[in-house]
Design an enzyme around this catalytic site. Structure first.
Site, PDB file in Angstrom:
ATOM      1  N   GLU A   7       0.819  -1.218   0.000  1.00  0.00           N
ATOM      2  CA  GLU A   7       0.000   0.000   0.000  1.00  0.00           C
ATOM      3  C   GLU A   7       0.847   1.259   0.000  1.00  0.00           C
ATOM      4  O   GLU A   7       0.559   2.213  -0.700  1.00  0.00           O
ATOM      5  CB  GLU A   7      -0.922   0.019   1.228  1.00  0.00           C
ATOM      6  N   ASP A  83      -1.945  -4.196   3.521  1.00  0.00           N
ATOM      7  CA  ASP A  83      -1.942  -4.307   4.987  1.00  0.00           C
ATOM      8  C   ASP A  83      -2.713  -5.531   5.489  1.00  0.00           C
ATOM      9  O   ASP A  83      -3.686  -5.974   4.856  1.00  0.00           O
ATOM     10  CB  ASP A  83      -2.541  -3.044   5.619  1.00  0.00           C
ATOM     11  N   ASP A  85      -5.144  -6.419   7.287  1.00  0.00           N
ATOM     12  CA  ASP A  85      -6.475  -6.255   7.883  1.00  0.00           C
ATOM     13  C   ASP A  85      -7.504  -6.319   6.769  1.00  0.00           C
ATOM     14  O   ASP A  85      -7.162  -6.483   5.595  1.00  0.00           O
ATOM     15  CB  ASP A  85      -6.565  -4.938   8.672  1.00  0.00           C
ATOM     16  N   GLU A  87      -9.303  -4.038   5.463  1.00  0.00           N
ATOM     17  CA  GLU A  87      -9.163  -2.951   4.502  1.00  0.00           C
ATOM     18  C   GLU A  87      -8.089  -3.335   3.480  1.00  0.00           C
ATOM     19  O   GLU A  87      -8.251  -3.133   2.269  1.00  0.00           O
ATOM     20  CB  GLU A  87      -8.773  -1.667   5.237  1.00  0.00           C
ATOM     21  N   TYR A 301       2.371  -4.356  13.170  1.00  0.00           N
ATOM     22  CA  TYR A 301       1.259  -3.571  12.639  1.00  0.00           C
ATOM     23  C   TYR A 301       0.519  -2.843  13.758  1.00  0.00           C
ATOM     24  O   TYR A 301       0.222  -3.426  14.797  1.00  0.00           O
ATOM     25  CB  TYR A 301       0.298  -4.488  11.885  1.00  0.00           C
ATOM     26  N   ARG A 303      -2.455  -1.176  13.822  1.00  0.00           N
ATOM     27  CA  ARG A 303      -3.920  -1.140  13.924  1.00  0.00           C
ATOM     28  C   ARG A 303      -4.396  -2.522  14.361  1.00  0.00           C
ATOM     29  O   ARG A 303      -4.596  -3.407  13.541  1.00  0.00           O
ATOM     30  CB  ARG A 303      -4.554  -0.731  12.594  1.00  0.00           C
ATOM     31  N   HIS A 347      -4.146  -9.972  14.186  1.00  0.00           N
ATOM     32  CA  HIS A 347      -2.697 -10.012  14.274  1.00  0.00           C
ATOM     33  C   HIS A 347      -2.267  -9.616  15.677  1.00  0.00           C
ATOM     34  O   HIS A 347      -3.090  -9.331  16.525  1.00  0.00           O
ATOM     35  CB  HIS A 347      -2.037  -9.089  13.238  1.00  0.00           C
TER      36      HIS A 347
END
Length: 596
Positions: A7, A83, A85, A87, A301, A303, A347
């Site tokens: 990303e 990423d 997740d 998203e 990560y 988030r 995660h």
């Protein structure tokens, strides 16, 4: 040549360094497609066709898509490494759709940290895109688009406000409700009474502070000055004796490693960083920082709502702690922490990628804010794997013929994890003073009685840190949405800041009152949390995503039509400023226009 797409451009150099010449690492720079803003309904969702989403390539991403497509056509394989997740899963799916490559040529990889070991392991464990995760992200995006578009349109028409949304409306309601609670609060008077005793030990004289408790059998409250003075008059005449001493040893366990919300809260308390700034710094630490001749991803990560820790990371931490502080600073077994039930647990918790990368090792390389945040993350994680702190606590009861006073203190017997880390706010233990040595039956000499008037306090206004905590506890939004939500309600003029605190503007009050009266479900925290649970059910494959949208849409559409007929145009009052008009001498006002 193999193509790997991430990303963020900042990751390209880090990952490219790990993989070498056989790979080309490119970036999508975030999302490449989104729901259209034209067509049926004007918001990219075909309601009549079972909520079919209609996507288009973002105007500023067309050149990027062309570049990625050209690279994909030449590559022998394409790895989608967005990423880790939902998203990121959705971005990978959108890329797979627009790159138009054979299915067997494209695969998805995920890594929780940007290290050579993690990236190579991910490539060796590539997989298909998880469509349940994609549909979960799609359902949230479609719900938010429907609610945001339809509600925003209504509010713009009626009061000229800029927007409304599923999560932001609930966050705004929290701020408004808290302010109303503060305004409605009736303060109540109460008094504290402290006694200062002098005690001589050798050539030194110590002051011992004790608080009035009540009689020898029950607690007495001091509601006013008159009652307090009556007690003072009786206490002043008495002899004071240490009647009871209690000594205890108390263990204090370390906190778990950070998740998104707790990182934002602690960074706010320690550094006064807002949520957006915290996430921006953490993103750079995750993507990679130049350390000497190489670029290194320093944290996992950022988030996440999971407290899970990789076994290898625990073992590295224990080895480092043992070497640095000694074996007594590591518990007999690695510490595990349990996340709350609503956690996605996709995660790990936020931790350093390598325990041996101590902050001081690279202090001169970091930017100041990077150093402060990395040190905070590193210390919290390392402390989470350390032994308990042990406190020696002492409490003494000091009595007269009729009354009792109490004194307490504590000392650190074994520092344990506090060698590395203390929380953002001081604890009572850290504020407490060590008591002088006392013995039961000992008489004390009164030096002074100190009465203090107090009033009960209303709940405090939210800060960014405390509203993030409230959103997490209520199940409103997800780690990735906390900072953007706060930024949105502030940018829209619904919430203003006074120092660190948040308070609603007049527009914020009006929007919330209108929503509470006409859209009770949307601003209901339980409804919003329940909607998140349903989206989670989509992610694990147990619920059909279009059914979730249908169950919401039908009653929402009915409520919306009723509200359009019921709500009249609302005129906002002009807000007075502190600026005096040079022509007429009156205070000028802020005028509400079409765009705020």
């Amino acid at each position: 040549m193999k193509l790997l797409i991430v990303e963020s451009p900042a990751k390209c150099k880090t990952i490219g360094h790990y993989l070498g010449e056989g790979y080309l690492v490119e970036s999508s720079i975030g999302h490449i497609r989104d729901l259209k803003i034209k067509g049926k309904g004007g918001f990219g969702v075909d309601i009549q066709n079972n909520f079919q989403p209609e996507y288009e390539i973002l105007s500023d991403k067309k050149e990027i898509v062309e570049k990625l497509t050209a690279a994909a056509n030449l590559a022998e394989h394409v790895y989608l490494a967005t990423d880790p997740d939902r998203e990121g899963e959705a971005i990978s799916w959108h890329l797979s759709e627009v790159l138009n490559q054979p299915k067997e040529k494209v695969s998805r990889i995920v890594f929780n940290e940007i290290t050579k070991t993690a990236v190579l392991k991910a490539i060796s464990h590539d997989r298909d895109i998880d469509m349940d995760l994609v549909h979960s992200q799609e359902s949230r995006r479609i719900l938010d688009r429907i609610i945001g578009f339809r509600l925003s349109s209504l509010l713009q028409q009626k009061i000229g406000s800029k927007s409304a949304g599923r999560v932001q409306s609930v966050a705004l309601k929290l701020v408004v409700d808290r302010e109303k609670e503060i305004q409605a609060f009736d303060k109540v008077e109460f008094w504290d009474l402290s006694a200062i005793f002098s005690k001589k030990i050798g050539d030194n004289e110590y002051n011992l502070k004790a608080k009035f408790y009540g009689t020898n059998t029950e607690k007495i409250n001091l509601p006013n000055e008159e009652t307090t003075n009556e007690v003072i008059a009786k206490l002043d005449e008495n002899n004071y004796v240490v009647s009871n001493i209690t000594k205890k040893e108390r263990n204090r366990a370390s906190k778990p490693p950070f998740i998104t919300s707790t990182l934002q809260q602690d960074a706010s308390a320690k550094f006064n960083y807002n949520a957006k700034r915290v996430m921006s710094i953490a993103q750079k630490l995750y993507e990679g920082v130049e350390l000497g001749k190489e670029r290194v991803g320093l944290i996992t990560y950022m988030r996440t709502d999971s407290l899970r820790i990789a076994t290898v990371a625990q073992n590295e931490a224990r080895s480092y702690i043992s070497q640095k502080f000694g074996d007594k600073f590591i518990p007999s077994a690695p510490r595990q922490y349990k996340a709350k039930k609503s956690a996605q647990d996709a995660h790990e918790a936020i931790r350093p990628t390598y325990a041996a990368n101590s902050p001081e090792k690279y202090k001169d390389t970091f930017k100041p804010d990077q150093f402060k945040l990395y040190r905070l993350i590193w210390q919290r994680f390392m402390a989470s794997q350390m032994s308990d702190a042990i406190m020696d606590t002492v409490s003494a009861e000091i009595t007269t013929d009729k009354y009792m006073l109490k004194a307490s203190g504590s000392t650190v017997k074994f520092a344990g994890f506090t060698t590395l880390y203390v929380e953002g706010k001081d604890t009572e233990e850290e504020k407490a003073k060590k008591l002088p040595v006392l013995t039961e039956g000992q008489e004390l000499k009164l030096s002074e009685l100190k009465p203090e008037q107090h009033f009960t306090q209303p709940p405090p206004r939210y800060t960014e840190a405390s509203i993030v905590k409230a959103m997490e506890e209520e199940g409103i939004g997800r780690p990735s949405t906390y900072a953007p939500t706060i930024a949105t309600i502030t940018a829209r003029g619904y919430v203003a800041r006074e120092k660190k605190t948040l308070f609603p503007t007049e527009l914020g009050y009006i929007v919330t009152d209108l929503m509470k009266e006409n859209f009770k479900d949307i601003v209901n925290t339980k409804f919003t949390a329940n909607m998140e649970d349903k989206i989670e059910d989509v992610a694990d494959g147990s619920t059909n995503w279009k059914e979730v949208i249908r169950d919401f849409y039908d009653p929402f559409e009915k409520t919306l039509k009723e509200a359009e007929e019921k709500i009249g145009d609302i005129e906002l009052k002009d807000e007075e400023s502190d600026v005096v008009c040079e022509k007429c001498g009156r205070k000028m006002v802020y005028k509400q226009g079409k765009f705020g």
